[in-house]
Write an enzyme that holds these catalytic residues in place. Structure first.
Site, PDB file in Angstrom:
ATOM      1  N   ASN A 109     -12.553 -16.889 -30.603  1.00  0.00           N
ATOM      2  CA  ASN A 109     -12.104 -16.814 -31.991  1.00  0.00           C
ATOM      3  C   ASN A 109     -10.591 -16.620 -32.090  1.00  0.00           C
ATOM      4  O   ASN A 109      -9.903 -17.351 -32.814  1.00  0.00           O
ATOM      5  CB  ASN A 109     -12.825 -15.679 -32.713  1.00  0.00           C
ATOM      6  CG  ASN A 109     -14.325 -15.894 -32.768  1.00  0.00           C
ATOM      7  OD1 ASN A 109     -14.825 -16.941 -32.366  1.00  0.00           O
ATOM      8  ND2 ASN A 109     -15.059 -14.902 -33.253  1.00  0.00           N
ATOM      9  N   THR A 154      14.506 -43.166 -69.691  1.00  0.00           N
ATOM     10  CA  THR A 154      13.540 -42.161 -70.106  1.00  0.00           C
ATOM     11  C   THR A 154      12.530 -42.876 -70.990  1.00  0.00           C
ATOM     12  O   THR A 154      12.900 -43.727 -71.802  1.00  0.00           O
ATOM     13  CB  THR A 154      14.205 -41.006 -70.888  1.00  0.00           C
ATOM     14  OG1 THR A 154      14.838 -41.516 -72.058  1.00  0.00           O
ATOM     15  CG2 THR A 154      15.244 -40.294 -70.028  1.00  0.00           C
ATOM     16  N   HIS A 155      11.261 -42.553 -70.799  1.00  0.00           N
ATOM     17  CA  HIS A 155      10.179 -43.242 -71.519  1.00  0.00           C
ATOM     18  C   HIS A 155      10.271 -44.757 -71.310  1.00  0.00           C
ATOM     19  O   HIS A 155       9.954 -45.544 -72.194  1.00  0.00           O
ATOM     20  CB  HIS A 155      10.202 -42.902 -73.012  1.00  0.00           C
ATOM     21  CG  HIS A 155      10.261 -41.438 -73.290  1.00  0.00           C
ATOM     22  ND1 HIS A 155       9.199 -40.594 -73.082  1.00  0.00           N
ATOM     23  CD2 HIS A 155      11.290 -40.650 -73.719  1.00  0.00           C
ATOM     24  CE1 HIS A 155       9.541 -39.352 -73.392  1.00  0.00           C
ATOM     25  NE2 HIS A 155      10.808 -39.355 -73.771  1.00  0.00           N
ATOM     26  N   SER A 276       3.263 -63.728 -49.234  1.00  0.00           N
ATOM     27  CA  SER A 276       1.917 -63.890 -49.771  1.00  0.00           C
ATOM     28  C   SER A 276       1.173 -64.938 -48.957  1.00  0.00           C
ATOM     29  O   SER A 276       1.762 -65.926 -48.509  1.00  0.00           O
ATOM     30  CB  SER A 276       1.989 -64.326 -51.239  1.00  0.00           C
ATOM     31  OG  SER A 276       0.731 -64.817 -51.682  1.00  0.00           O
TER      32      SER A 276
END
Length: 486
Positions: A109, A154-155, A276
């Site tokens: 342990n 911002t936002h 791709s």
């Protein structure tokens, strides 16, 4: 031996294979176990609990096993787990009187708690080393791009002008706090659990301070139950790692948006993108998607670890010592991957100054600076804010892109030419940690990085000194110095 004295039979093959023979890092685990054993043997000999000759024989055999990569044990059956298979091998080779003395004064342990702490200590050191390197990369790129003007959003709308260097410096500031949090969490590893025994200490006169020092810990065990029952440091380290990974995921989101065709703020070189399989024109910055996703793996590891620890008895248990620790490992590996990805992506990402400047111009990002100019001329801010907003609307209505005049209470105020230039507005924002103060903030951040790097080096030096002491103690015992773990 398949029995224990009390038990006459071991686990069946299928269960044993699932629990003890599941492809774990056997060599790595044995390196840690054997390092603890060597320090433990030095202590046992010095306290008189084991004679000099058997201690030296055990140390010599353990050193030989380390040197050959534990070849005799890699494929050996482990009916009761790795440690007991290792101990039984020593008993077969050295005899029960010598090999059987190894486990004096301890339990699996406290041994497991100690190797867990040492493993986590090593992983934290590696994470901190790479994170410090990333912080240096961010600060270097911030200085290089201190004058590349861009809009900050911002936002998801253009807000005010900053520089790309100012943005990178902001990430570096957040990362610095994450590094501090990780280093602080890792300080929970400075106390060595060895000596706690199974859960209640021991009545044998051991010297836990000696083994702690030889293994690079600052202090010995203080409370036996806490030593084997707690894995709270694992949880705190994962929490700090999750915060760091989240910071880097937000960096990845910004770079992914900015490298898109619609934004075109950042160009990723060919070695950081992929093509791709179907669309020949594509340049996919897919590494950023990996960077963003790593945070989820770390958060998941924290959640799994916390869930596994929750509601367990406060004592040694498999849920705590084995299962909770096991699910933490992928989270720390994901954090390491995120840091390395961020290093190459920050180094490779090239800003596109022309595109950044054009959007800063077209987004009227100097409007706040114009409102502040009116404030300096005596207009209340809210009135100035309203007047500039109206002027922007009127300019757009007539198809213009340049704010030339603002009307306040019927009085027309021409906009100074320099306030139409985002670069000039940036230079003026030297208050509140704005981009105009970049040089000063960068100098402070570089000083903090040097302090963190020095502390990291001191920690590494302490571990190296402990290993030197252990090597010297083993030579004094008459055993060769053991190979250093990889």
């Amino acid at each position: 031996m398949s029995g224990t004295g009390r038990l006459t039979r071991g686990l069946r093959a299928g269960t044993r294979k699932m629990l003890f023979e599941n492809g774990a890092d056997v060599r790595g685990d044995l390196l840690l176990i054997s390092e603890v054993d060597l320090a433990h043997l030095v202590m046992l000999e010095r306290t008189g609990l084991v004679g000099r000759a058997p201690a030296a024989a055990l140390a010599d055999r353990i050193g030989a096993m380390r040197a050959d990569g534990f070849a005799d044990l890699l494929d050996a059956p482990r009916p009761r787990g790795l440690y007991l298979a290792y101990e039984e091998h020593l008993i077969r080779v050295l005899g029960p009187e010598v090999g059987g003395a190894l486990h004096t004064g301890r339990s699996r342990n406290d041994l497991n708690a100690t190797t867990t702490a040492m493993r986590l200590r090593s992983r934290c050191a590696a994470l901190l080393s790479q994170a410090l390197r990333l912080n240096a990369v961010l600060l270097g790129r911030a200085r290089a791009h201190a004058d590349v003007v861009m809009p900050v959003h911002t936002h998801f709308q253009p807000a005010v002008p900053i520089t790309y260097g100012h943005y990178l410096l902001g990430i570096a500031e957040a990362l610095g706090r994450d590094i501090d949090a990780l280093a602080e969490a890792a300080r929970g590893l400075d106390r060595c659990p060895l000596g706690a025994g199974a859960v209640g200490g021991t009545d044998l006169p051991i010297d836990p301070a000696l083994t702690a020092g030889l293994l690079g810990f600052d202090r010995p065990v203080r409370h036996s139950i806490d030593a084997v029952a707690s894995r709270d440091t694992v949880l705190r380290v994962l929490g700090a790692a999750a915060s760091l990974a989240i910071t880097l995921s937000r960096l990845g989101t910004d770079l992914q948006v900015w490298s898109s065709g619609e934004f075109g703020f950042v160009h990723m070189p060919d070695h950081l993108v992929g093509g791709s399989s179907a669309m020949p024109q594509k340049r996919n910055a897919f590494l950023l998607e990996h960077l963003k996703a790593k945070a989820g793996a770390v958060i998941g590891a924290w959640t799994a670890t916390a869930s596994t620890l929750s509601s367990t008895p406060f004592t040694n248990s498999i849920e705590v010592g084995t299962e909770a620790v096991a699910v933490s490992r992928p989270g720390l590996e994901a954090t390491a991957d995120a840091i390395r990805l961020a290093q190459v992506l920050v180094l490779g990402a090239d800003p596109v100054p022309g595109r950044m400047a054009r959007v800063a111009d077209e987004g009227f990002t100097t409007a706040t600076a114009v409102a502040n100019h009116l404030v300096r001329e005596g207009t209340a801010f809210r009135a100035a804010h309203h007047a500039v907003g109206s002027a922007v609307r009127e300019t757009l209505d007539r198809g213009g892109l340049l704010l030339e005049r603002v009307t306040v209470d019927g009085v027309e105020h021409p906009v100074p030419a320099h306030l139409s230039a985002p670069a000039a507005a940036v230079a003026a924002t030297s208050y509140g940690g704005g981009p105009g103060a970049l040089s000063r903030v960068l100098d402070a951040a570089r000083a903090e990085l040097r302090d963190r790097a020095r502390e990291h080096t001191r920690a590494a030096d302490r571990l190296a000194a402990a290993r030197t002491r252990l090597d010297g103690a083993l030579r004094a015992l008459g055993a060769p110095a053991p190979p250093v773990p990889a």
